[in-house]
Design a protein around this motif. Sequence first.
Motif, PDB file in Angstrom:
ATOM      1  N   LEU A  96      13.712  11.828  -1.087  1.00  0.00           N
ATOM      2  CA  LEU A  96      12.944  12.544  -0.272  1.00  0.00           C
ATOM      3  C   LEU A  96      11.436  11.811  -0.564  1.00  0.00           C
ATOM      4  O   LEU A  96      10.769  11.656   0.640  1.00  0.00           O
ATOM      5  CB  LEU A  96      12.976  13.989  -0.431  1.00  0.00           C
ATOM      6  N   VAL A  97      10.992  11.999  -1.794  1.00  0.00           N
ATOM      7  CA  VAL A  97       9.728  11.508  -2.022  1.00  0.00           C
ATOM      8  C   VAL A  97       9.344  10.025  -1.450  1.00  0.00           C
ATOM      9  O   VAL A  97       8.298   9.806  -0.916  1.00  0.00           O
ATOM     10  CB  VAL A  97       9.567  11.295  -3.546  1.00  0.00           C
ATOM     11  N   ILE A  98      10.448   9.243  -1.866  1.00  0.00           N
ATOM     12  CA  ILE A  98      10.206   7.747  -1.379  1.00  0.00           C
ATOM     13  C   ILE A  98      10.269   7.676   0.188  1.00  0.00           C
ATOM     14  O   ILE A  98       9.383   6.905   0.770  1.00  0.00           O
ATOM     15  CB  ILE A  98      11.479   7.057  -1.950  1.00  0.00           C
ATOM     16  N   THR A  99      11.217   8.249   0.892  1.00  0.00           N
ATOM     17  CA  THR A  99      11.303   8.191   2.503  1.00  0.00           C
ATOM     18  C   THR A  99      10.081   9.004   3.149  1.00  0.00           C
ATOM     19  O   THR A  99      10.107   8.733   4.245  1.00  0.00           O
ATOM     20  CB  THR A  99      12.532   8.472   2.852  1.00  0.00           C
ATOM     21  N   THR A 144       2.141   9.626  -5.393  1.00  0.00           N
ATOM     22  CA  THR A 144       2.756  10.900  -5.162  1.00  0.00           C
ATOM     23  C   THR A 144       3.631  11.318  -6.234  1.00  0.00           C
ATOM     24  O   THR A 144       3.590  12.441  -6.689  1.00  0.00           O
ATOM     25  CB  THR A 144       3.378  10.638  -3.685  1.00  0.00           C
ATOM     26  N   PHE A 145       4.543  10.500  -6.506  1.00  0.00           N
ATOM     27  CA  PHE A 145       5.641  10.844  -7.534  1.00  0.00           C
ATOM     28  C   PHE A 145       5.023  11.079  -8.676  1.00  0.00           C
ATOM     29  O   PHE A 145       5.310  12.106  -9.478  1.00  0.00           O
ATOM     30  CB  PHE A 145       6.535   9.434  -7.470  1.00  0.00           C
ATOM     31  N   GLY A 146       4.017  10.190  -9.070  1.00  0.00           N
ATOM     32  CA  GLY A 146       3.334  10.463 -10.510  1.00  0.00           C
ATOM     33  C   GLY A 146       2.607  11.849 -10.404  1.00  0.00           C
ATOM     34  O   GLY A 146       2.578  12.549 -11.286  1.00  0.00           O
ATOM     35  N   ARG A 202       0.850  -1.129  -0.122  1.00  0.00           N
ATOM     36  CA  ARG A 202      -0.129   0.016   0.140  1.00  0.00           C
ATOM     37  C   ARG A 202       0.940   1.294   0.095  1.00  0.00           C
ATOM     38  O   ARG A 202       0.782   2.122  -0.988  1.00  0.00           O
ATOM     39  CB  ARG A 202      -0.886  -0.030   1.199  1.00  0.00           C
ATOM     40  N   GLN A 203       2.015   1.199   0.950  1.00  0.00           N
ATOM     41  CA  GLN A 203       2.871   2.295   1.127  1.00  0.00           C
ATOM     42  C   GLN A 203       3.590   2.459  -0.626  1.00  0.00           C
ATOM     43  O   GLN A 203       3.783   3.818  -0.792  1.00  0.00           O
ATOM     44  CB  GLN A 203       3.920   2.131   1.894  1.00  0.00           C
TER      45      GLN A 203
END
Lengths: 167, 180
Positions: free
Chosen positions: B174-177, B25-27, B17-18
């Motif tokens: 930053l986006v991933i973490t 979010t990235f998209g 899910r994460q």
Amino acid sequence: MHSFGYRANALLTFAITILALICAIASFTDSFNHPTPLAQVKVLNINWFHKQPNGNDEVSMTLNISADLQSLFTWNTKQVFVFLAAEYETKKNALNQISLWDGIIQSKEHAKFWTHTSNKYRFIDQGSNLRGKEFNLTMHWHVMPKTGKMLADKIVIPGYRLPEEYR
Amino acid sequence: MGWIGESVESIRSIQIRQLITQAVTFGLIVTSALIIWKGLMCITGSESPVVVVLSGSMEPGFKRGDILFLHMSKDPIRSGEIVVFNVDGREIPIVHRVIKVHEREDTGEVDVLTKGDNNYGDDRLLYADGQLWLHRHHIMGRAVGFLPYVGWVTIIMTENPIFKYILIGALGLLVITSKD
């Protein structure tokens, strides 16, 4: 949530937003300035006037240009680019604009000037239409701001005429 | 033994899910950037609404690293305007000032000659061999607004690609973490 990265990001975003806002306001204040520039141009002499071998007329002239552009300067003005263009109509072209002289003014102190010069760029017609041609000399200026919107305007000085014969 | 399998299952589902949330979010970031860029293209009518000045040929007006906002309207091109144009056979567009204009009576076609404020002569040397004038289709837009220094970011990134990878890597990380 309140990590270093998060705070740094928030601070940076806020700083950039404020900076952008200040730039926009600085540019907006320019719209309160209503300049009243003055310009005078005299054609002192037609140095020579002939038809090039390819059939285009070319003329060289000596100009006396005086102007007072001090009122264009505001606190957001980086420089004023000023140029003088010959503008005329021919049968083929609805508009011919030929820059004859230009200058860059970087401070208010230098914005009141006069100069005595021959045309810096060549005055060449597209064709052979310049004999006895009436033309306007137009003083254009483009104000480059320190930041924001660029402004431009002009003064048209009509009623100049080239000689009837080549010389 | 059943509870181990169950908990493994639950952990896996959370991670998936994460992962999906992060991907979304990235998209979103990428697509909103694209939307802004394409939206600007529509509003300004220019295929590249923002350009970075790369040379000193318009100094002292525009320095290397300044940003220009372009606008392409139906208005006729007039001398004194600062235009961005492409010359056949050159990849990088040039930002210079129009010094001569000849506009046809019948078709409205224009012949335009440009010059850099800081250059001694006009641009005929920069044009394609034997080309004397620029025409409407060479011109990508005229400069209407100006922002200093901001373009340095892109200049640094194109000249030292390593900065680009570091920046993209850092942003990606930053986006991933990030966990809201």
